[in-house]
Design a protein around this motif. Sequence first.
Motif, short mmCIF file in Angstrom:
data_model
loop_
_atom_site.label_atom_id
_atom_site.label_comp_id
_atom_site.label_asym_id
_atom_site.label_seq_id
_atom_site.Cartn_x
_atom_site.Cartn_y
_atom_site.Cartn_z
N TRP A 154 33.38 34.37 28.83
CA TRP A 154 34.48 34.33 29.90
C TRP A 154 34.84 35.87 30.25
O TRP A 154 35.57 35.92 31.52
N TRP A 155 34.77 36.73 29.20
CA TRP A 155 35.41 38.06 29.45
C TRP A 155 34.69 38.53 30.66
O TRP A 155 35.23 39.79 31.16
N ALA A 156 33.44 38.29 30.78
CA ALA A 156 32.69 38.74 31.89
C ALA A 156 33.11 38.45 33.13
O ALA A 156 32.88 39.13 34.22
N LEU A 157 33.96 37.34 33.27
CA LEU A 157 34.54 36.99 34.78
C LEU A 157 35.86 37.51 34.82
O LEU A 157 36.64 37.87 36.11
N ILE A 158 36.55 38.22 33.77
CA ILE A 158 38.10 38.65 33.63
C ILE A 158 37.89 40.34 33.74
O ILE A 158 38.63 40.67 34.70
N LEU A 159 37.15 40.87 33.09
CA LEU A 159 37.18 42.40 32.73
C LEU A 159 36.74 43.16 34.22
O LEU A 159 37.41 44.20 34.65
N PRO A 160 35.52 42.70 34.76
CA PRO A 160 35.28 43.47 35.80
C PRO A 160 36.10 43.77 37.06
O PRO A 160 36.35 44.81 37.55
N PRO A 161 36.78 42.60 37.40
CA PRO A 161 37.69 42.82 38.72
C PRO A 161 39.28 43.01 38.06
O PRO A 161 40.14 42.98 38.95
N LEU A 162 39.29 43.67 36.76
CA LEU A 162 40.70 43.68 36.35
C LEU A 162 41.58 44.54 37.12
O LEU A 162 42.60 44.43 37.32
N VAL A 163 41.03 45.69 37.52
CA VAL A 163 41.92 46.96 38.08
C VAL A 163 41.38 47.11 39.37
O VAL A 163 40.33 47.23 39.94
N SER A 164 42.23 46.93 40.50
CA SER A 164 41.76 47.11 41.83
C SER A 164 42.51 48.51 42.19
O SER A 164 43.83 48.76 42.01
N ALA A 165 41.74 49.42 42.90
CA ALA A 165 42.17 50.92 43.00
C ALA A 165 43.36 50.69 44.18
O ALA A 165 44.40 51.43 44.13
N PHE A 166 42.89 49.99 45.19
CA PHE A 166 43.95 49.65 46.13
C PHE A 166 45.39 49.19 45.64
O PHE A 166 46.62 49.75 46.11
N GLN A 167 45.48 48.23 44.82
CA GLN A 167 46.78 47.81 44.24
C GLN A 167 47.28 48.99 43.36
O GLN A 167 48.53 49.05 43.30
N VAL A 168 46.59 49.71 42.62
CA VAL A 168 47.13 50.77 41.87
C VAL A 168 47.96 51.87 42.91
O VAL A 168 48.97 52.27 42.27
N ILE A 169 47.16 52.27 43.93
CA ILE A 169 47.88 53.24 44.82
C ILE A 169 49.07 52.64 45.38
O ILE A 169 49.98 53.14 45.68
N ILE A 170 49.18 51.18 45.85
CA ILE A 170 50.42 50.57 46.44
C ILE A 170 51.57 50.65 45.20
O ILE A 170 52.50 51.07 45.69
#
Length: 302
Positions: A154-170
Amino acid sequence: MVTTTAARGRRRMVNGMAPPHPAVRGLKGIVLALCCAVVIVPFLSVVATSLADQEQITRAGGYVLWPQDPTFDAYAAIFRGGVVTRATLVSIGVTLVGSLLSVAVVALLAYSLSRPGSFGSRPVLMLVLVTLLFNAGMIPNYLLIKQLGLIDSWWALILPPLVSAFQVIIVRAFFLEVPKEIVDAARIDGAGELQILTRIMLPLSKAVLAVVALFQAVAYWSAFFNALLYLNSTEKWPLQLVLRTYVVDNAAIGTDLPGEVVPPQQSLQMAILVVSLVPILLVYPFLQKHFAKGVVIGAVKG
């Protein structure tokens, strides 16, 4: 007479502008009603079809707009079968864990990038910006997940989309807008960086973090492709992959209802679709009050 005319002119002005002509307002209302109908009517049709029997579905040509004698046999069937119940629990777990971890990681990364003089902030910011333009691709991502030993996890579903660059910038832009005097006062009182983040930055950024949580929750709940790539065990499938199997691929749905009551296959499919939509519809009203404010935070400076 002049005063009366001026008063009428002021009444006709709204926010410094003349109100639109009644015909224009009527046209806008019609367009808005059509847009709402385009969204609402298909959803109502899905719900109605899930509550209809085979005779009504056949008579309506496949999609019912208003069911006669609605029945919940389709919902009883999909939950008694066990597959949808298990997949729903998997999706809820992945969404909750992924969203919480994502908000925490995005907030930590955005705060570190917003602090002037922090070690490596400039190169890391450049790496974050590069990910907005370039993607490693499906095969390198699969090889990475395989090397990390996350296949069929299930970590394969959680870790890849964990960080969004757009959201970090916002979020970083919001942290930069916090007055420097507040942070300096906290440092004078002896607060460290972690205390500044948890006691000052995070309480002030509830709106933008609520938007990040909402976006990530929708992304985790709606994702099925990572599950299709990385999960080999069907008992670990999330709800969206089950939905794709039964609705898009038109696989037969087994039922476990007593007697000879077997709901129509199309009612079962629409029932799964409704179950996949309801959680987000229930969560959104609680975050909607933060959405309008948080989505524009950082967009205007000054």
